[in-house]
Design an enzyme around this catalytic site. Structure first.
Site, PDB file in Angstrom:
ATOM      1  N   MET A   1       0.704  -1.002   0.251  1.00  0.00           N
ATOM      2  CA  MET A   1      -0.465  -0.017   0.127  1.00  0.00           C
ATOM      3  C   MET A   1       0.567   1.031   0.016  1.00  0.00           C
ATOM      4  O   MET A   1       0.456   2.035   0.643  1.00  0.00           O
ATOM      5  CB  MET A   1      -0.963   0.131   1.436  1.00  0.00           C
ATOM      6  CG  MET A   1      -2.160  -0.958   1.158  1.00  0.00           C
ATOM      7  SD  MET A   1      -2.656  -1.207  -0.263  1.00  0.00           S
ATOM      8  CE  MET A   1      -4.383  -2.619  -0.408  1.00  0.00           C
ATOM      9  N   ARG A   2       1.858   1.501  -1.270  1.00  0.00           N
ATOM     10  CA  ARG A   2       2.482   2.374  -0.858  1.00  0.00           C
ATOM     11  C   ARG A   2       2.386   2.641  -2.512  1.00  0.00           C
ATOM     12  O   ARG A   2       2.950   1.845  -3.745  1.00  0.00           O
ATOM     13  CB  ARG A   2       3.998   2.155  -1.065  1.00  0.00           C
ATOM     14  CG  ARG A   2       4.228   2.014   0.497  1.00  0.00           C
ATOM     15  CD  ARG A   2       4.705   3.080   1.398  1.00  0.00           C
ATOM     16  NE  ARG A   2       5.556   4.303   1.468  1.00  0.00           N
ATOM     17  CZ  ARG A   2       4.836   5.407   1.108  1.00  0.00           C
ATOM     18  NH1 ARG A   2       4.872   6.139   1.753  1.00  0.00           N
ATOM     19  NH2 ARG A   2       6.238   6.326   0.972  1.00  0.00           N
TER      20      ARG A   2
ATOM     21  N   HIS B   1      -5.111  -6.972  -8.576  1.00  0.00           N
ATOM     22  CA  HIS B   1      -5.542  -5.446  -8.105  1.00  0.00           C
ATOM     23  C   HIS B   1      -7.754  -6.363  -7.634  1.00  0.00           C
ATOM     24  O   HIS B   1      -7.230  -7.027  -8.632  1.00  0.00           O
ATOM     25  CB  HIS B   1      -6.201  -4.848  -8.590  1.00  0.00           C
ATOM     26  CG  HIS B   1      -6.744  -3.067  -8.546  1.00  0.00           C
ATOM     27  ND1 HIS B   1      -6.811  -2.585  -7.111  1.00  0.00           N
ATOM     28  CD2 HIS B   1      -8.093  -2.923  -8.913  1.00  0.00           C
ATOM     29  CE1 HIS B   1      -7.616  -1.999  -7.574  1.00  0.00           C
ATOM     30  NE2 HIS B   1      -8.404  -1.811  -7.755  1.00  0.00           N
TER      31      HIS B   1
HETATM   32  C1  GAR Z   1      -5.470  -7.955  -1.748  1.00  0.00           C
HETATM   33  O1  GAR Z   1      -7.530  -8.098  -2.457  1.00  0.00           O
HETATM   34  C2  GAR Z   1      -5.348  -6.804  -3.127  1.00  0.00           C
HETATM   35  O2  GAR Z   1      -5.548  -7.041  -4.550  1.00  0.00           O
HETATM   36  C3  GAR Z   1      -5.619  -5.711  -2.410  1.00  0.00           C
HETATM   37  O3  GAR Z   1      -4.869  -5.244  -0.980  1.00  0.00           O
HETATM   38  C4  GAR Z   1      -6.001  -6.729  -0.747  1.00  0.00           C
HETATM   39  C5  GAR Z   1      -4.345  -7.079  -0.110  1.00  0.00           C
HETATM   40  O4  GAR Z   1      -4.541  -8.520   0.531  1.00  0.00           O
HETATM   41  N1  GAR Z   1      -4.255  -4.650  -3.445  1.00  0.00           N
HETATM   42  C6  GAR Z   1      -4.834  -3.977  -3.609  1.00  0.00           C
HETATM   43  O5  GAR Z   1      -6.247  -2.810  -3.040  1.00  0.00           O
HETATM   44  C7  GAR Z   1      -3.347  -2.941  -4.939  1.00  0.00           C
HETATM   45  N2  GAR Z   1      -4.485  -1.993  -5.708  1.00  0.00           N
HETATM   46  P1  GAR Z   1      -3.218  -9.479   0.808  1.00  0.00           P
HETATM   47  O6  GAR Z   1      -2.086  -8.925   1.674  1.00  0.00           O
HETATM   48  O7  GAR Z   1      -4.165 -10.946   1.853  1.00  0.00           O
HETATM   49  O8  GAR Z   1      -3.168 -10.496  -0.173  1.00  0.00           O
END
Ligand code: GAR
Length: 226
Positions: free
Chosen positions: A102-103, A121
């Site tokens: 998340m950066r 995503h």
């Molecule tokens: C996941 O749903 C991923 O697709 C999303 O964060 C979550 C992380 O879960 N990513 C985004 O939103 C990127 N734009 P995880 O840490 O269990 O993999």
């Protein structure tokens, strides 16, 4: 046209870093896939910008080297990204997978890893970039939602699409229930996307991805089925 990051069969698995900020369930899915003997990538590093990311424990249990780079310890985004890049280089990393990292990355870093950095995503991009994708999909009343594996570009959640999985929306879905079904698909398509990249089956032409040996899509499906 030549494949990206390709390894002919018999080559050493591509050294891959997975960048996380939290739970790390997609990272875990990549780790499990890469345990397969013939998988063309090995997870050589799990890197987090947060020391408390739950996923770090999973990585340690699987004897994968971990590294925490706290972004708060750097003067600005570029300084953080330069340190990140130096660590990736020092570890001989060839492919980077963002997995809930998340950066926002600087264009400088993204360009250095052009076509060697992928992301998952939780939406059918280019719809619903950013956060709270499941709430927004339900609010919009779309019939299908899903997830996307794509190459990373400088703009958030942009870049050539490698794979997508479609998740039909049910009448009684809540954001959490929908998120669970989408996450299940993320865990399937992210390892497949990494496998395609690491085995050299992907080519980017005019910002669209060609997959060696794959021509088309699926039959049209009308939802809801009435
Ligand atoms: C996941 O749903 C991923 O697709 C999303 O964060 C979550 C992380 O879960 N990513 C985004 O939103 C990127 N734009 P995880 O840490 O269990 O993999």
């Amino acid at each position: 046209m030549s494949g990206l990051s390709g390894s002919a069969s018999g080559d050493a698995p591509k050294r891959t870093a997975v960048l996380i900020s939290g739970r790390g369930s997609n990272m875990a899915a990549l780790v499990k896939a890469a345990e397969r003997e013939d998988f063309p990538a090995e997870i050589a590093l799990v890197l987090s910008n947060r020391a408390d990311a739950a996923g770090l424990e999973f990585a340690k249990e699987h004897r994968i080297p971990t590294l925490v780079l706290n972004h708060k310890h750097y003067a600005d985004r570029l300084a953080f990204d330069a340190a990140l890049d130096a660590h990736l280089k020092a570890e001989g990393i060839e492919i980077v997978c963002l997995a809930g990292f998340m950066r926002l990355l600087t264009p400088w870093l993204v360009e250095r890893w052009r076509n060697r950095m992928i992301n998952v995503h939780p939406s059918l991009l280019p719809s619903f970039k950013g956060l709270h994708t499941h709430e927004r999909a339900l609010e919009a009343g779309v019939r299908v939602h899903g997830c996307t594996v794509h190459f990373v570009r400088a703009e958030m959640d942009e870049g050539p699409i490698i794979l997508q999985a479609v998740v039909p929306i049910e009448a009684d879905d809540t954001p959490d229930v929908l998120a669970d079904r989408v996450l299940e698909q993320e865990h399937i398509i992210y390892p497949k996307g990494l496998e395609l990249l690491a085995s050299g089956r992907l080519t980017v032409a005019e910002e669209r991805v060609l997959i060696e040996g794959v021509r088309g899509g699926l039959k049209p499906l009308v939802l809801p089925v009435v």
